[in-house]
Design a protein around this motif. Structure first.
Motif, PDB file in Angstrom:
ATOM      1  N   HIS A 107       0.814  -1.230   0.000  1.00  0.00           N
ATOM      2  CA  HIS A 107       0.000   0.000   0.000  1.00  0.00           C
ATOM      3  C   HIS A 107       0.844   1.277   0.000  1.00  0.00           C
ATOM      4  O   HIS A 107       0.332   2.353   0.309  1.00  0.00           O
ATOM      5  CB  HIS A 107      -0.968   0.031   1.193  1.00  0.00           C
ATOM      6  N   GLU A 109       2.541   3.589  -2.477  1.00  0.00           N
ATOM      7  CA  GLU A 109       2.636   3.878  -3.908  1.00  0.00           C
ATOM      8  C   GLU A 109       4.042   4.313  -4.313  1.00  0.00           C
ATOM      9  O   GLU A 109       4.558   3.892  -5.350  1.00  0.00           O
ATOM     10  CB  GLU A 109       1.623   4.965  -4.304  1.00  0.00           C
ATOM     11  N   LEU A 133      -1.751  -2.200  -6.296  1.00  0.00           N
ATOM     12  CA  LEU A 133      -2.018  -0.769  -6.457  1.00  0.00           C
ATOM     13  C   LEU A 133      -2.381  -0.517  -7.921  1.00  0.00           C
ATOM     14  O   LEU A 133      -1.517  -0.521  -8.800  1.00  0.00           O
ATOM     15  CB  LEU A 133      -0.797   0.046  -6.042  1.00  0.00           C
ATOM     16  N   ALA A 198      -6.523  -0.849   4.753  1.00  0.00           N
ATOM     17  CA  ALA A 198      -5.820  -0.358   3.563  1.00  0.00           C
ATOM     18  C   ALA A 198      -5.719   1.156   3.624  1.00  0.00           C
ATOM     19  O   ALA A 198      -6.620   1.826   4.145  1.00  0.00           O
ATOM     20  CB  ALA A 198      -6.549  -0.790   2.296  1.00  0.00           C
ATOM     21  N   LYS A 199      -4.632   1.677   3.065  1.00  0.00           N
ATOM     22  CA  LYS A 199      -4.448   3.128   3.067  1.00  0.00           C
ATOM     23  C   LYS A 199      -5.314   3.808   2.020  1.00  0.00           C
ATOM     24  O   LYS A 199      -5.753   4.939   2.192  1.00  0.00           O
ATOM     25  CB  LYS A 199      -2.970   3.469   2.816  1.00  0.00           C
ATOM     26  N   ASP A 200      -5.526   3.134   0.896  1.00  0.00           N
ATOM     27  CA  ASP A 200      -6.311   3.709  -0.197  1.00  0.00           C
ATOM     28  C   ASP A 200      -7.149   2.600  -0.810  1.00  0.00           C
ATOM     29  O   ASP A 200      -6.738   1.951  -1.768  1.00  0.00           O
ATOM     30  CB  ASP A 200      -5.377   4.337  -1.240  1.00  0.00           C
ATOM     31  N   THR A 204      -7.008  -0.225  -4.281  1.00  0.00           N
ATOM     32  CA  THR A 204      -6.623  -1.591  -3.918  1.00  0.00           C
ATOM     33  C   THR A 204      -7.620  -2.563  -4.545  1.00  0.00           C
ATOM     34  O   THR A 204      -8.690  -2.836  -4.000  1.00  0.00           O
ATOM     35  CB  THR A 204      -6.579  -1.758  -2.384  1.00  0.00           C
TER      36      THR A 204
END
Length: 348
Positions: A107, A109, A133, A198-200, A204
């Motif tokens: 996660h 980028e 990603l 998850a960060k984004d 994802t």
């Protein structure tokens, strides 16, 4: 079944073995009519080239690359993939094949882009990677396509990509499997919480597909009529998890089941155990050591597995077959979905 040999094709075509060899390996001049006749006979006889003999004779060194998340700590799922790759290399030991690993932080980028560029600078002949990603992976695919470097996806599939093959779970269908397990185990009037670590989440891909499958089940045939509540937790850090989970559970006291959409199911199980929560049905993903510990303690009721070692092992062998004999693999090879509970976990 007897393997068809070049001499068998030559006998049926009424030409020399050398002529058939030149046609099948695109070497030298052969009359177009003769070439078409030989190729038609080869197809009819289901001729398969002897990859072993070809690769050993050529004595060519193949330099491959694996771009995957770094395993360890709370990201234990990705420890298994290098083990599968190493197993494939042992099986291919008579051949000159090596794989260089490029590990990126899950996660992250920026780290993914850095490791991707490092990999491309080394100019591999084939790539195995996990396109978790989506935006960054699409960009990498475009560069691989431009440089005519074949690549195989593992774990996650991106639509409309020019990958040779994808090996992994049908994420949408596995989401439906998770939904069916919860639907049978929870009161129809109770609410269900979907936890995405998850960060984004939007970027994802595999988590999104699992969530879509999960929700589709209840729109189609599910009995549960409670609310489906989603929470996104950007980190496995205990204070952040506690803060997010405290808020969502206090705000929604009717929650009776939790789906954790990733292999980090143990993070939520740890929270449930620490809070001494009872009567919460927990379903998550992957047969990692930490997840299994909580499964055996009764904190997690079901895990859904996708055989990560087998994914990466198959990917190496399919890429090798393509590079040595141009054997095209199936575009998608879905791993069987495994449902694991405390009764059968020791069988895996």
């Amino acid at each position: 079944m007897k393997q068809v040999r070049i001499k068998d094709i030559a006998a049926k075509a009424g030409v020399s073995i050398g002529t058939v060899d030149r046609v099948l390996h695109n070497r030298g001049e052969v009359a177009e009519k003769t070439k078409e006749k030989i190729l038609a006979i080869a197809r009819d006889m289901n001729y398969q080239p002897n990859i072993v003999a070809q690769a050993l004779t050529a004595k060519k060194q193949y330099h491959l690359a694996a771009l995957i998340p770094r395993g360890g700590n709370d990201n234990v799922f990705w420890i298994s993939h290098p083990q599968g790759i190493d197993k494939a290399l042992k099986d291919l030991r008579p051949f000159l094949v090596d794989i260089k690993y490029y590990f990126f932080e899950l996660h992250n980028e920026t780290d993914f882009m850095l490791k991707s560029q490092e990999m491309m600078n080394d100019n591999p002949e084939g790539v195995i990677f996990a396109p978790i990603l989506k935006k960054e992976s699409v960009s990498l695919c475009a560069e691989l396509d431009q440089r005519c470097i074949p690549y195989i996806f593992i774990d996650t599939y991106i639509e409309n990509a020019n990958c040779l093959s994808f090996i992994g779970e049908d994420a949408y269908q596995s989401g439906r499997v998770a939904a069916s397990l919860i639907d049978y185990g929870v009161n129809p009037q109770k609410d269900i919480l979907i936890v995405n670590i998850a960060k984004d989440l939007e970027n994802t891909q595999h988590l999104n597909r699992r969530n879509q499958g999960f929700m589709s089940y209840f729109l189609d045939t599910g009995k549960n009529r409670g609310m489906k509540i989603t929470v996104e937790i950007p980190s496995t850090e205990r204070s952040i998890v506690d803060q997010k989970m405290d808020y969502i559970l206090q705000s929604n006291p009717n929650i009776s089941a939790i789906l954790v959409s990733s292999a980090k199911t143990h993070v939520i199980a740890r929270y449930i155990q620490n809070k001494k929560m009872k009567d919460i049905l927990v379903v998550g993903y992957e047969l990692t050591r930490k997840n299994v510990d909580y499964l055996k303690k009764g904190v997690i009721q079901f895990l859904i597995g996708q055989k990560p070692m087998e994914q990466s092992e198959k990917a190496v062998k399919k890429l090798f077959d393509y590079l040595t004999a141009r054997q095209m693999p199936a575009k998608r090879e879905f791993q069987p979905v495994e449902i694991i509970n405390v009764e059968n976990v020791d069988l895996f």
